[in-house]
Design an enzyme around this catalytic site. Structure first.
Site, PDB file in Angstrom:
ATOM      1  N   CYS A 382      42.687  42.909  43.740  1.00  0.00           N
ATOM      2  CA  CYS A 382      42.265  42.941  42.336  1.00  0.00           C
ATOM      3  C   CYS A 382      41.974  41.527  41.827  1.00  0.00           C
ATOM      4  CB  CYS A 382      43.284  43.686  41.492  1.00  0.00           C
ATOM      5  SG  CYS A 382      42.506  44.376  40.022  1.00  0.00           S
ATOM      6  N   HIS A 508      43.754  48.817  44.014  1.00  0.00           N
ATOM      7  CA  HIS A 508      45.155  48.540  44.378  1.00  0.00           C
ATOM      8  C   HIS A 508      45.632  49.445  45.516  1.00  0.00           C
ATOM      9  CE1 HIS A 508      46.120  45.802  41.058  1.00  0.00           C
ATOM     10  NE2 HIS A 508      45.185  46.483  40.417  1.00  0.00           N
ATOM     11  N   GLU A 510      48.054  49.109  47.339  1.00  0.00           N
ATOM     12  CA  GLU A 510      49.528  49.130  47.442  1.00  0.00           C
ATOM     13  C   GLU A 510      50.150  50.353  46.769  1.00  0.00           C
ATOM     14  OE1 GLU A 510      47.768  47.138  45.522  1.00  0.00           O
ATOM     15  OE2 GLU A 510      48.805  46.518  43.689  1.00  0.00           O
TER      16      GLU A 510
HETATM   17  N1  GLN Z   1      42.735  40.269  35.275  1.00  0.00           N
HETATM   18  C1  GLN Z   1      41.798  40.930  36.123  1.00  0.00           C
HETATM   19  C2  GLN Z   1      41.009  41.983  35.379  1.00  0.00           C
HETATM   20  O1  GLN Z   1      41.396  42.444  34.351  1.00  0.00           O
HETATM   21  C3  GLN Z   1      42.475  41.530  37.332  1.00  0.00           C
HETATM   22  C4  GLN Z   1      43.446  42.627  37.003  1.00  0.00           C
HETATM   23  C5  GLN Z   1      44.412  42.946  38.096  1.00  0.00           C
HETATM   24  O2  GLN Z   1      44.598  42.174  39.029  1.00  0.00           O
HETATM   25  N2  GLN Z   1      45.061  44.065  38.020  1.00  0.00           N
HETATM   26  O3  GLN Z   1      39.955  42.373  35.804  1.00  0.00           O
END
Ligand code: GLN
Length: 544
Positions: A382, A508, A510
């Site tokens: 992410c 994600h 995970e």
């Molecule tokens: N801050 C980034 C976004 O909002 C990544 C978010 C995250 O890693 N969950 O796109």
């Protein structure tokens, strides 16, 4: 008739109520019963989405995009219970609903009170989450510690379950602490007090799960039983595990916890089938090999913030028969260092987890650059993927001030930005891409080979995207886009050409990895780490 098991906690927090609840779920599933796991969080937030990792640890996201407590992650790793919005109940949701009904005039002029209106709403939600033919037993973990003001309405609702459904259908499991004092003596007094607290609100626990440094001797068990009125065979030792938290269901099974529960609830079941779980523990116990994985994040000092990532790395290790040595690197410390190499001595793989906000970003960029230039396996999740894109834009494409508009709204090169339709909307709510959605993998890419599939469904929790304007430029400079969303071609994955192992994903993985079914990306990442270590080893021995 469905059965309900309430799991409460006493003495203090962090004793492992989530692991206790989910281990009970695991054992009942292994005896052929269909279960539901439900978490009650007695805070006024409606969900965990807006809570700081300092307060709350990881925010776990379900398929339907609910932002929940990290215990739902424990449920997902230990059981097959489906998890969605219904499985996470907070005080905020309960009061919001009751007040909404009151405003709509649905209480017909009556005084709206904690008992019965709040408690009725709590019971309604537990029944709703337990609905369907595919549920025999619901396990409800009541967050907080018995004696807290916040949890009283939930415990009162739980007490009413006995009144409404009969004692045979409801069970109370209470987790408590047997501390060791100077001189090594184990003390039962805190347990006595916390059981008394439960009794004051009309709940007599049926089973006590006692956290203690070691197995409780018969004499100790008799004493606890005498003071608490819990039968001796229902006092379970939850002693500190040496190898892995995944051992807990087996420790409980050895003390017949599953049979005791079934007997008390008058439930018939098949014999316990713990083959899969036992062989998992055998593998964990027998591995001698170790792989060093560095995680570079800004909440590195807190154990719970990257919980699912740490667990998924362990799953990747189990699949490859290697233990994992996690090297936690504070991104801010790396940011101010002139020599990033000092942080990565003996590291076999580098992972950059998700996150929000600017703090530590430059440290993460340094880590990614170090991995790319030194051919160390690199996994960006992410925010981690976005960092890989920023680093590539700066150091390979040559756009020195490239950035995400999250960190630098006025940047000349917004390689990561909000989509046009998101701009101008309130930045805190409504703009987040949440929950499970589809991505299409690009044929011939590394990620496509790892999944060995064309389409994947993964969970998301982010707001910013790779800017469409830069995709081609980045590709021409050697950044491979490995996956896109089907409808609007948003970048879901990147990888470096000419590097042994690099994957960045916008989603994600995970959240869906389990010890029995480790996620393919984590399996492959750890495998690459082991290969990297092997190569380092052989080139070092050639050098000498
Ligand atoms: N801050 C980034 C976004 O909002 C990544 C978010 C995250 O890693 N969950 O796109």
């Amino acid at each position: 008739m469905k059965r309900y098991i309430f799991v409460t906690g006493g003495v203090c927090s962090s004793l492992g109520k989530g692991i206790t609840a989910t281990s009970i779920g695991n054992l009942l599933e292994n005896r052929g019963l269909k279960i539901r796991m439900i978490k009650i969080d007695p805070y006024l937030n409606v969900d965990a989405g807006t809570m700081s990792p300092y307060q709350h640890g990881e925010v776990y996201v379900t398929d339907d995009g609910t932002e929940t407590d990290l215990d739902l992650g424990n449920y997902a790793r230990f059981t097959k219970s489906p998890l969605c919005k219904l499985n996470s109940i907070t005080t905020g949701q309960i009061y919001q609903e009751v007040i909404k009904k009151e405003r709509e005039g649905r209480y017909l002029g009556r005084t709206v009170q904690v008992i019965p209106h709040i408690t009725d709403e709590i019971k309604k939600r537990i029944f709703l989450a337990s609905d369907g033919d595919d549920v025999d037993v619901s396990i409800i973990e009541v967050g907080g510690t018995v004696g807290d003001i916040e949890s009283i309405p939930f415990l009162e609702a739980a007490r009413q379950f006995i009144h409404d459904l009969g004692k045979k259908n409801v069970l109370f499991v209470h987790l408590t602490l047997i501390p060791e004092v100077a001189g090594g003596e184990l003390k039962t007094k805190p347990t006595q007090h916390s059981v008394n607290k439960l009794r004051e609100i009309g709940i007599q626990p049926d089973i006590l799960v006692c956290r203690s440094p070691e197995f409780l001797e018969k004499e100790m068990v008799s004493k606890i039983s005498l003071f608490t009125n819990v039968e001796e065979n229902s006092i379970i030792s939850a002693y500190d595990v040496k190898t892995s938290v995944y051992e807990v269901p087996l420790i409980f099974h050895d003390q017949n916890l599953d049979s005791i529960i079934l007997e008390k609830l008058n439930l018939k079941s098949s014999r316990a089938d713990l083959k899969e779980w036992s062989s998992l523990i055998k593998v964990i116990k027998s591995t001698e090999h170790t792989t060093n994985i560095a995680i570079v994040g800004k909440y590195i000092n807190l154990n719970d913030t990257y919980k699912s990532i740490y667990e998924s790395i362990t799953h990747g290790g189990i699949a490859n028969r290697t233990k994992i040595n996690l090297i936690k690197i504070d991104a801010e410390k790396l940011e101010t260092s002139d020599n990033p190499g000092n942080f990565f001595k003996d590291v076999d793989g580098i992972l950059i987890p998700g996150g929000f906000g600017q703090r530590g970003i430059n440290g993460m960029i340094k880590a990614v650059q170090f991995a790319r230039e030194n051919r160390i396996p690199c996994f960006g999740i992410c925010l981690g993927m976005q960092i890989m894109v920023i680093e590539y834009s700066r150091n390979v494409l040559g756009l020195k001030s490239a950035n995400s508009t999250e960190f630098s709204p006025e940047t000349d090169y917004p390689v990561i930005s909000l989509l046009e339709e998101q701009q101008g909307l309130c930045t805190m709510g409504g703009t987040m891409r949440l929950g499970k959605s589809q991505s299409i993998l690009v044929q011939g890419t590394h990620i496509n080979k790892i999944y060995d599939r064309k389409e994947i469904w993964e969970r998301h929790r982010h707001r910013y995207e790779v800017s469409g304007d830069y995709i081609e430029k980045l590709q021409n400079a050697g950044l491979i886009m490995g996956a896109y969303t089907p409808d609007d071609n948003l970048v879901e994955s990147v990888e470096w050409s000419d590097h042994p192992w690099s994957i960045g994903v916008q989603y994600h993985p995970e959240f869906i990895s389990t010890p029995i079914n480790p996620h393919p990306l984590f399996i492959d990442f750890i495998k690459a780490g082991m290969e990297y270590a092997e190569n380092q080893h052989s080139s070092n021995s050639l050098d000498s």
